[in-house]
Each structure stands twice: as C-alpha cells, then as structure tokens.
Design a protein around this motif. Structure first.
Motif, mmCIF file in Angstrom:
data_model
loop_
_atom_site.group_PDB
_atom_site.id
_atom_site.type_symbol
_atom_site.label_atom_id
_atom_site.label_comp_id
_atom_site.label_asym_id
_atom_site.label_seq_id
_atom_site.Cartn_x
_atom_site.Cartn_y
_atom_site.Cartn_z
ATOM 1 N N ILE A 184 0.844 -1.205 0.000
ATOM 2 C CA ILE A 184 0.000 0.000 0.000
ATOM 3 C C ILE A 184 0.878 1.253 0.000
ATOM 4 O O ILE A 184 0.656 2.189 -0.765
ATOM 5 N N LEU A 185 1.891 1.234 0.857
ATOM 6 C CA LEU A 185 2.762 2.420 0.941
ATOM 7 C C LEU A 185 3.550 2.586 -0.360
ATOM 8 O O LEU A 185 3.790 3.720 -0.801
ATOM 9 N N ASP A 186 3.943 1.448 -0.974
ATOM 10 C CA ASP A 186 4.633 1.544 -2.275
ATOM 11 C C ASP A 186 3.718 2.218 -3.297
ATOM 12 O O ASP A 186 4.141 3.076 -4.061
ATOM 13 N N TRP A 187 2.455 1.798 -3.284
ATOM 14 C CA TRP A 187 1.485 2.377 -4.229
ATOM 15 C C TRP A 187 1.375 3.883 -4.016
ATOM 16 O O TRP A 187 1.370 4.668 -4.963
ATOM 17 N N LEU A 188 1.339 4.273 -2.735
ATOM 18 C CA LEU A 188 1.239 5.704 -2.442
ATOM 19 C C LEU A 188 2.519 6.425 -2.857
ATOM 20 O O LEU A 188 2.482 7.511 -3.411
ATOM 21 N N ASP A 189 3.671 5.793 -2.566
ATOM 22 C CA ASP A 189 4.954 6.418 -2.907
ATOM 23 C C ASP A 189 5.101 6.602 -4.405
ATOM 24 O O ASP A 189 5.596 7.606 -4.881
ATOM 25 N N LYS A 190 4.662 5.584 -5.139
ATOM 26 C CA LYS A 190 4.875 5.601 -6.584
ATOM 27 C C LYS A 190 3.832 6.435 -7.309
ATOM 28 O O LYS A 190 4.146 7.151 -8.246
ATOM 29 N N GLY A 191 2.611 6.333 -6.830
ATOM 30 C CA GLY A 191 1.483 6.897 -7.574
ATOM 31 C C GLY A 191 1.583 8.404 -7.731
ATOM 32 O O GLY A 191 2.484 9.058 -7.202
ATOM 33 N N SER A 192 0.629 8.929 -8.429
ATOM 34 C CA SER A 192 0.548 10.372 -8.626
ATOM 35 C C SER A 192 0.046 11.021 -7.341
ATOM 36 O O SER A 192 -0.181 12.214 -7.277
ATOM 37 N N VAL A 193 -0.135 10.166 -6.309
ATOM 38 C CA VAL A 193 -0.737 10.616 -5.067
ATOM 39 C C VAL A 193 0.096 11.698 -4.391
ATOM 40 O O VAL A 193 -0.420 12.595 -3.745
#
Ligand SMILES: Cc1cc2nc3c(=O)[nH]c(=O)nc-3n(C[C@H](O)[C@H](O)[C@H](O)COP(=O)(O)OP(=O)(O)OC[C@H]3O[C@@H](n4cnc5c(N)ncnc54)[C@H](O)[C@@H]3O)c2cc1C
Ligand SMILES: NC(=O)c1ccc[n+]([C@@H]2O[C@H](COP(=O)([O-])OP(=O)(O)OC[C@H]3O[C@@H](n4cnc5c(N)ncnc54)[C@H](OP(=O)(O)O)[C@@H]3O)[C@@H](O)[C@H]2O)c1
Lengths: 466, 270
Positions: free
Chosen positions: B260-269
């Motif tokens: 989840i944190l990877d997704w947040l780190d990577k995303g346009s978030v």
C-alpha cells in the motif's frame, strides 16, 4: 514582415489592447480574492486540474473574517448567525468540539486551516491588488495587478478564465440625510464599529435593522450611556435557538416537508409569535412583510435589551440639524455617535460594467448570480445573500465553473446545454418569497431553491466518462 | 456509487450527528518528509487499536504520519448505540479534516464502506479499501455458510461474531488469534442492518485514486467481491494469498502495508 498587432516588435510577448506587455499564463485560471469564496474557487479549480493564480490585496486569507484586514466588517463580538452545518464547506466540516455558532476568530482559523489543509497558499499572491480585468480575445482575460496601495509597477498576465471573488461586504452604503454634512456629532458606518470602547459612556444612535445594526445595538445596550435603535420598518427577529436547536436547523427540518411557501410562512409566524411574541408591545413597528421576505435577522438578545430599557427603538431618521437628529415622528435626539449600519454595496471597479450584464441600477444580472450570459470564461463567486451560510453556495458555484471549463473542452455539445441554462436564467431570482422593496434584496436567495437549480446545472455538467 | 453528488443535504443540515469523544491512535515519523497523512478506519467490531498493533508504526517508519480512528461505539470512543453509517462516516471525516494536510483514507472490512461514504464528504488524496465489506446479500450468504452461529444473531440485532478462522490465517499463533478475536466489540444493530441495505454512497468528491487490497483466501470477503470492488473504482485488486481477513493483524501483516505504501509512494498521489 508585419507583426501581429497583438504582439510586441519581436513577436514574442503578447500585448494588451493598449500595448502593454503581457505574460501569458496559458490555461491557468485567475481567482480574485482569498476570502471564503476565493479559497473555495482555488481549491476546486486545482482539484479539477487547473493551474491557479489567486490575487489577494491583504496579507492573509479569510477576507471578511480576518478582522485585522482594514476592510473587514466584523467586530470583536461577531459570531456566525448560521449554525455550523449550514456554514461550513460541504467537504471540510468544522470541528465537532466547536460551538453551534462560532465566533469570528474561529471562522478565520477555519479558513486558515482549509488553506493549509489543501495547500492553497502557494497559489495566492498576497498584498497584490487586481486593478483591471479586460477581455483579451478568444475568451481569455488580461488581468492587471499592482501591490496593494498603489506603489510599485503594474503587471499584466493573460488567463484562460477569471473567478471574481472580491466579496460584497466591504464598500459601505451610506445614506445621505438632509443636514447630515453639517452635523457636528460623529457619524461612522457600521463597518467602522470594532469594539465596545467606541461606544462606552456615550449616547449612541444606531441606524439600520440588519444583523449589523442589531448586533451593534445589543453591544451598545450594555456599554453605552444610552442607545437608540432606528429602523425604517418592522422586522421579524429570529432567536438563535428554537426548542433548544439552532433555528436554521429547525428551518432546514421544516423545509424537508416541502410545504408550500404560504404554509411555511404561517407556521413560522405561529412559532415566532409563540416564542418571541408581539413586537409592538416592545414599541417596535409591526413587520410590514411576511417572514422569509426580508434577509433573516438572527438575534435573540435585541428584545431582551429593549425590555431592559438598554435599547430604545425609534423610527427612521428624517434629517439632521447641527447638533441633533430629528426623527420622522418629530422627536429630537442628541446622540454623541451615530452608527450607520445601513449595509454594503457590491463593487467591481476593475471590470467594465458591461461584462457583468449590469441592469439600469448597476446590478449584475447573472445566472445563479454567478455566470454572465455573454462571458463563458468569467464567473463571480460569493455574490449571494442566502438565508443560510454563504460558504456552501460559494463552494458549489466554483465546482460548477470548474466542471464547465473542463466540459467545454471535452464535450462541447453537452456544454452547450449548460450555456442555454445560463442565457435563459440570467433574470432568475432563486428566492421563494417575494422580498421587500428594499434595494438590498436583489441578490437575496433561498438556499434550497438556489441549490436545487445549481444541482440541475451540476448534473448537466457531470464529467464525461473517459 | 451511483447517481450524482447531492448538494441539498437537508437531513445533514437539520440533524447533524451528535458530537462524541473519539479515540485516535497515532504514530508520527521523526521528520516531515512531505508525505500525506494516512487515516486508518477499522471495520465493524474493531477499533483503532487494530492498526496500532503493527501498521501505524510501520507506516510512520516509512515517513507517513499515521493515524487511526475508532468510530463511535468502537474501541475507546464514546458509545454510539443507534449509530448508522452516516455517523461513522462523520467520525472519519471529522478526523480527516483535523489533520494538517489532505489525508489518505484507509478502510478495512466494513470500514471500507464507511470510507466510501466519507469520500463523498471529504476530498481525500487517495483511498485504500482493505478486505472491503461493501455490503449487500452476497457477503451475508458467505458468512451464513461459513459461520452460521456467529452470523444468525446479527440478523436479529445481536452482535456479529466472526470466528478466529474467518479472521486469521493458520500462520498466526493461536494465542494471538484468540486475543485479537476476544478484543472485538460490535457495531450498532442499525449499522449492521445497513450493511445489507443502504443507499449506495454518492460518488467520491475530488476524484481520488482508489486501491483495493485483500486476500483471495479471506473467509469473510469472497475473492469475487474484491474484484468487483476494485472494478467499481476502475482497477484490479492487490492480492495477498494465504492471508485471512485481518490483513493488519495476520502473521504476514508487513506485506500488504508495504504494498500500500509503495502504491502511495509511486502513484501520482504525492
Ligand atoms: C458582519 C458579518 C457577519 C456575517 N455572518 C455570516 C454568517 O453568519 N454566515 C455566513 O455564511 N456568512 C456570513 N457573512 C457573510 C460573509 O460575507 C461570508 O461568510 C464570507 O465572508 C464571504 O466571503 P467572500 O470570499 O465572498 O468575501 P470576502 O470575505 O469579503 O473576501 C473577499 C476577498 O477579496 C479580496 N479582494 C477584494 N478586492 C480585491 C482586488 N481588487 N484585488 C485583490 N483582492 C481583492 C479582499 O481583500 C478579501 O480578502 C457575514 C458578513 C458580515 C459582514
Ligand atoms: N452576526 C452576523 O453573523 C452578522 C452580523 C452582521 C451582518 N451580517 C451579514 O452581513 C450582511 C450585511 O448586513 P448589514 O446588517 O450590514 O446590512 P443589510 O443587511 O443590508 O441591512 C441594512 C439595514 O439598514 C437599513 N437601511 C439601508 N439603507 C438605509 C437608509 N438609507 N436609511 C435607513 N436605513 C437604511 C436597511 O433597511 P431595509 O430593511 O429597509 O432595507 C436594513 O435594515 C448580511 O448578509 C448580514 O446577514 C451577519
């Protein structure tokens, strides 16, 4: 080689119509003002993917609610008259721990937290005043700014669209009575009343029965030597609470029944008669209109102070002599201070009047008091006086404008439907009860009628599925 | 999600949820790395404590200010006997708006449905639905089949009892599984009913990216429901095979939170 007249000699920098250099900000949208309406516009435009430059003449956000601002109309004792759920942005609630009717300082901290939370401040140019907004062709706009107060040079930038959120509660509406200029006592406008020290020990005449006039009269009742309160008609005075609940929440509950207006008016007359009673017993004039026909006055303390003798209700001012004030009933008063709580006039000095479709009286005629029929990339935010809080309406206005700007690129046919609404609805009122003849009511709206129409507009503007 | 955003909210204006004292657990990173705050929302019967066990500290260790809130009637928050989904969502949005910056909402189990409601009232930066129970009769059928004795009482207003084996994989030591299961409380009877029948949440405001995560071996949320939930938000679920329903407490809790944190780190978030 002839250069395009719209460009400078090198053909690089665009020019304004009168030949000044313009910095082109591309698809960026300009927002004028960082008060409650401007901040919502900045946030909602950013959320829809636009670049935003906001100009604010003061050094902080909050507009009217920042009482350090020289043009702020609030005084030390100002509290909201709309309760929290009706006052807050629909997507950023005020804290549960706050009271039903927060004081002005809390409202300011709310707006500051909103700006922090959504990281809006990097998009705001503080201490910068907009002095001119001119069409630049192709539905774009040249916005000229300078540092507030006029020192320094001017700059012009070109924008894809402009949101005017300059507020309408800062330019005093001053009456001019016969003899007023040669009056030797002190006359101030309600906006210049900041704290009880100004009235302490003095004889004060408060003119005007809006919320400002009533608030000031109540403060004068406890601090001044004497307080007369002059109104030119009778009003309905709603208390802040009915049956232990904020009055606007009770009203919102009644609105859910969708009763016809006449029945709601009857019901409210009944309730106010029971709770507040017969105003003429207090020496106040009987209201010359039904409830909901005038901008609501929410003040539970006025009658209390009339009952204690702290406030003496008097009729309208007829004229001034050098040392006194003569009322329409012939009575003569000798106040030390006259406070004209007679309201405000909206002003748009930086815009050519024609752009806002102003009528003979100079009042903009805009669809939902927001969208000019002939200017698709111009909107005014916050130019409404609802029977509820302003922020929810201002929020949805800017959401609609942002959606519209997006949709006109993405789906021109769907966007056309919205334009039809705009040109067809420019003369709408969005108010259920016919307001009194007072000129101040031209932009008075019933929040439910208004939002119902805005809902239709938003539905038309729903994003096209990618 | 269905229909559009409703901007006339007479009920919310006329009858705002009563204010309550709320439990908020937090773990903050040593310095501000500019990452958005995370607000975790537990499922029915569970409290903020479930995230304080591992996930909050782990997220803080990776630079995310991490918070968890117990909706009324849950964890150490004040009781909320007649609470509905609206009140729970109110509690979440209140805490989200209190954070210094725009938050990411992470809801687990029925907390994901609470988050979906919250997203209609708060423009979150992003949302993560973990083992989401978005309601309807499908999950009820699954629960009846797997654990009739824990489920039937809920139909009559009693508490919904999820068994240890529904919640955790066999990798989690038995004493922990028992301890966690014992800690569980219950949602209000009204809210339990609403899991079956509720007005679908309005669309999320601010168009946040939404991630769905879960386990294909979850015995509360069928794999099909995960795919469906993810599709609703235009994506595919992140899957963690072999884990139980309680991704944040199960033996391999680290894998989902890292993903989840990877997704947040990577995303346009960001
Ligand atoms: C005493 C009082 C009490 C009120 N009570 C309530 C209440 O209880 N509930 C409620 O909802 N509303 C209330 N209102 C209405 C209030 O106006 C709104 O709540 C709100 O402040 C409107 O925000 P705004 O952004 O439209 O205008 P403002 O707050 O006036 O902000 C306008 C901003 O634009 C800036 N600006 C103006 N011209 C320029 C320019 N040329 N260039 C750059 N910047 C410029 C100003 O400096 C200001 O910061 C009250 C108003 C008053 C006067
Ligand atoms: N506590 C609060 O939250 C609070 C406090 C103050 C103001 N406000 C808001 O701020 C806005 C402005 O309020 P306001 O009270 O300053 O102004 P307002 O609502 O415009 O009221 C002006 C008052 O002055 C009277 N008036 C106007 N011109 C006059 C004249 N020439 N001679 C005599 N009387 C005259 C009006 O009478 P008519 O009725 O005949 O027009 C009215 O009673 C409103 O939206 C109000 O709700 C809120």
């Amino acid at each position: 080689m002839s250069t395009d007249p719209g460009y400078d000699a090198n053909g690089t920098l665009p020019l304004t119509r009168d030949g000044r250099a313009v910095s082109d900000r591309g698809g960026t949208v300009c927002v004028i003002g960082a008060g409650a309406s401007g901040l919502a516009a900045v946030k909602n435009l950013l959320e829809h993917g636009f670049g935003v430059d906001c100009y604010e003449r003061e050094t902080g956000v909050g507009g009217a609610w920042n009482w350090r601002h020289d043009r702020s109309p609030v005084s030390a004792g100002t509290h909201l008259i709309s309760s929290k759920p009706m006052s807050q942005y629909p997507d950023f609630p005020m804290p549960d721990a706050w009271p039903d009717y927060p004081a002005h300082g809390l409202v300011l901290s709310y707006l500051e937290r909103y700006a922090e939370h959504f990281e809006l401040k990097p998009h705001v140019w503080f201490g910068t005043e907009v002095v001119r907004v001119e069409p630049a062709g192709g539905d774009r706009w040249d916005v000229t700014t300078r540092s507030t107060g006029g020192c320094g040079s001017q700059r012009t930038s070109r924008y894809a669209a402009v949101v005017v959120a300059n507020g309408h509660n800062w330019a005093p509406r001053m009456p001019a009575y016969e003899g007023q200029e040669s009056y030797r006592g002190e006359i101030i406008h309600g906006s210049a009343y900041k704290e009880p020290n100004q009235v302490r020990g003095r004889k004060v005449l408060v003119v005007g029965g809006g919320n400002t006039g009533c608030d000031i009269a109540v403060e004068a009742a406890t601090h001044a030597a004497r307080c007369w309160h002059s109104t030119r008609r009778g009003y309905w005075y709603a208390p802040k609470y009915l049956m232990g609940r904020p009055t606007d929440q009770v009203n919102a509950g009644v609105l859910r029944w969708r009763l016809p207006l006449w029945l709601r008016q009857r019901l409210m007359h009944r309730v106010l008669r029971l709770v507040v009673g017969d105003l003429t017993r207090f020496g106040l004039p009987r209201p010359d209109h039904g409830v909901f026909q005038s901008h609501p006055i929410v003040n539970g303390q006025l009658l209390h102070h009339v009952g204690h003798g702290g406030i003496r209700p008097v009729p309208e001012v007829a004229r001034f002599t050098r040392h006194s004030v003569i009322l329409t009933d012939g009575r003569e008063l000798d106040p030390d201070l006259v406070v004209m709580a007679t309201g405000y006039e909206p002003r748009f000095e930086f815009l050519d009047p024609g752009l806002l479709d102003r009528d003979a009286d100079g009042r903009p005629r805009l669809y939902l008091h927001t969208f000019p029929a002939a200017q698709p990339t111009l909107a005014v935010a916050g130019l409404v006086q609802p029977d509820s809080g302003v922020l929810p309406l201002a929020h949805w206005q800017s959401v609609a404008f942002a959606r519209w700007l997006r949709l006109r690129e993405a789906a021109p046919q769907r966007a056309a439907r919205f334009r039809e609404r705009v040109s067809g609805g420019a003369r709408g009122r969005w108010k259920d009860a016919t307001p009194t003849d007072s000129p101040r009511h031209w932009f008075e709206v019933s929040h439910d009628v208004y939002l119902r129409e805005l809902q239709r507009a938003l539905d038309d503007l729903k994003a096209v599925p990618a | 999600m269905s229909g559009g955003t409703r901007i006339i909210r007479s009920r919310e204006w006329a009858r705002p949820p009563a204010p309550v004292r709320r439990e908020v657990r937090r773990a903050l990173p040593a310095g501000d790395e500019g990452k958005p705050p995370l607000l975790f929302v537990p499922g029915f019967g569970s409290g903020a404590g479930a995230f304080a066990e591992h996930w909050l500290d782990h997220a803080a260790g990776r630079g995310f200010p991490a918070y968890a809130v117990s909706p009324r009637g849950h964890g150490l928050s004040a009781p909320g006997p007649g609470a509905t989904l609206r009140e729970y969502a109110h509690d979440v949005v209140q805490e989200a708006a209190a954070l210094p910056r725009r938050a990411v909402l992470v809801g687990h189990g029925a907390g994901a449905l609470v988050v979906a409601y919250g997203l209609a009232r708060y423009p979150a930066r992003a949302a993560v639905l973990v083992s989401p129970v978005l309601g309807g009769f499908g999950p009820l059928r699954a629960a009846l089949a797997r654990n009739p004795f824990g489920t039937v009482p809920a139909l009559f207003g009693g508490p919904l009892r999820l068994s240890r084996r529904q919640l955790f994989s066999r990798e989690l030591p038995e004493h922990l599984a028992d301890e966690y299961a014992d800690r569980r409380g219950r949602a209000s009877a009204r809210a339990q009913w609403q899991l079956l029948r509720h007005r679908p949440p309005e669309p999320a405001v601010g168009d946040p990216p939404v991630l769905v995560a879960g386990s294909p071996d979850d015995r509360v949320v069928p794999a099909k429901a995960l795919t469906e939930a993810a599709r609703r938000y235009g994506g595919a679920p992140l899957l963690f095979p072999g884990m139980g329903h309680e991704l944040m407490l199960d033996a391999r809790w680290r894998e989902p939170i890292d993903a989840i944190l990877d997704w947040l780190d990577k995303g346009s978030v960001l």
